[in-house]
Design an enzyme around this catalytic site. Structure first.
Site, PDB file in Angstrom:
ATOM      1  N   ASN A 188       0.818  -1.234   0.000  1.00  0.00           N
ATOM      2  CA  ASN A 188       0.000   0.000   0.000  1.00  0.00           C
ATOM      3  C   ASN A 188       0.844   1.273   0.000  1.00  0.00           C
ATOM      4  OD1 ASN A 188      -2.268  -1.737   0.236  1.00  0.00           O
ATOM      5  ND2 ASN A 188      -1.818  -1.899   2.429  1.00  0.00           N
ATOM      6  N   ARG A 189       2.050   1.181  -0.493  1.00  0.00           N
ATOM      7  CA  ARG A 189       2.957   2.344  -0.568  1.00  0.00           C
ATOM      8  C   ARG A 189       3.358   2.883   0.807  1.00  0.00           C
ATOM      9  NH1 ARG A 189       3.307   0.143  -4.812  1.00  0.00           N
ATOM     10  NH2 ARG A 189       3.053   1.087  -6.855  1.00  0.00           N
ATOM     11  N   LEU A 190       3.124   2.076   1.860  1.00  0.00           N
ATOM     12  CA  LEU A 190       3.536   2.501   3.206  1.00  0.00           C
ATOM     13  C   LEU A 190       4.933   1.923   3.467  1.00  0.00           C
ATOM     14  CD1 LEU A 190       0.162   2.091   5.146  1.00  0.00           C
ATOM     15  CD2 LEU A 190       1.168   4.153   4.159  1.00  0.00           C
TER      16      LEU A 190
END
Ligand SMILES: Cc1cc2nc3c(=O)[nH]c(=O)nc-3n(C[C@H](O)[C@H](O)[C@H](O)COP(=O)(O)O)c2cc1C
Length: 211
Positions: A188-190
């Site tokens: 999730n692009r985290l």
């Protein structure tokens, strides 16, 4: 092809402040070793950025040839574009991207030439034809045609039986880092980002950065 729809989820592993070594160069060594063992393509390739006299940045790939005393070593032509920029401004950045491991390392620091002895020693380990190439190539200069360089190469080969002395215009640089960031792709692009900053007393301060 709609390139805006090309995306990949990163989920291999994680990175925490607790899991990293206190010394970022040691941590880099671990990641480089993993990149080599995981058969990443060109694990030692790094993009080195330099800055021109009029503050314009430029980048190119070079190969890391050693890590010694906390410094990252590469070899090139001192009269090349990068070499000329380094003469005016020793601040550089170096970036490693190991796609297969979903990892990036961003290094910033200052650069200085390796000693002539160190450059000589490495130069002599290069294949004979690479040594010849280093002599005749005016790296980064415009040339009339490929033929010009091929002719110079053939001519130079006739001048050296076995021993090829290192030309003065070719040698190494050592990057002394003052900032190293480790990036591990996460879902999730985290992503996980751990930054090491060199303090005045020579210690490294560690921060986690927002993705
Ligand atoms: C994978 C790869 C590795 C390279 N390794 C080196 C290197 O170790 N030294 C070097 O001078 N150029 C190397 N090059 C070529 C440089 O990217 C660049 O073209 C050259 O150094 C001239 O750069 P400059 O005009 O910005 O000085 C490499 C290129 C690639 C794609």
């Amino acid at each position: 092809m709609d390139i805006s729809q090309i995306r990949r989820e990163y989920s291999k592993t994680k990175l925490t402040k607790k899991s990293v070594r206190e010394d970022p160069v040691e941590q880099f060594d671990i990641w480089l070793d993993e990149a080599i063992k995981s058969e990443c393509k060109e694990p030692t390739a790094m993009v080195v950025s330099t800055v021109s006299k009029d503050n314009k940045p430029s980048s190119r790939t070079v190969l890391l040839k050693g890590i010694d005393n906390g410094e990252f070593i590469f070899y090139t032509n001192y009269q090349s574009r990068k070499g000329q920029q380094i003469e005016h401004n020793p601040n550089v950045a170096a970036l490693f991207y190991w796609a297969e491991l979903e990892r990036q390392v961003c290094i910033e620091g200052t650069v200085r030439k390796t000693s002539p002895e160190e450059s000589d020693a490495y130069f002599q380990t290069r294949p004979w034809k690479s040594r010849i190439g280093a002599i005749i190539s005016p790296q980064s200069q415009p040339i009339e045609s490929r033929n010009v360089i091929v002719k110079a190469f053939i001519l130079e080969m006739t001048k050296h039986a076995k021993s090829v002395p290192r030309p003065d215009h070719w040698g190494g640089y050592r990057i002394r880092p003052n900032r190293i960031e480790f990036w591990q792709g996460r879902p999730n692009r985290l992503h996980d980002r751990v930054l090491f900053e060199l303090m005045e007393d020579g210690s490294w301060q560690i921060h986690r950065l927002a993705p």
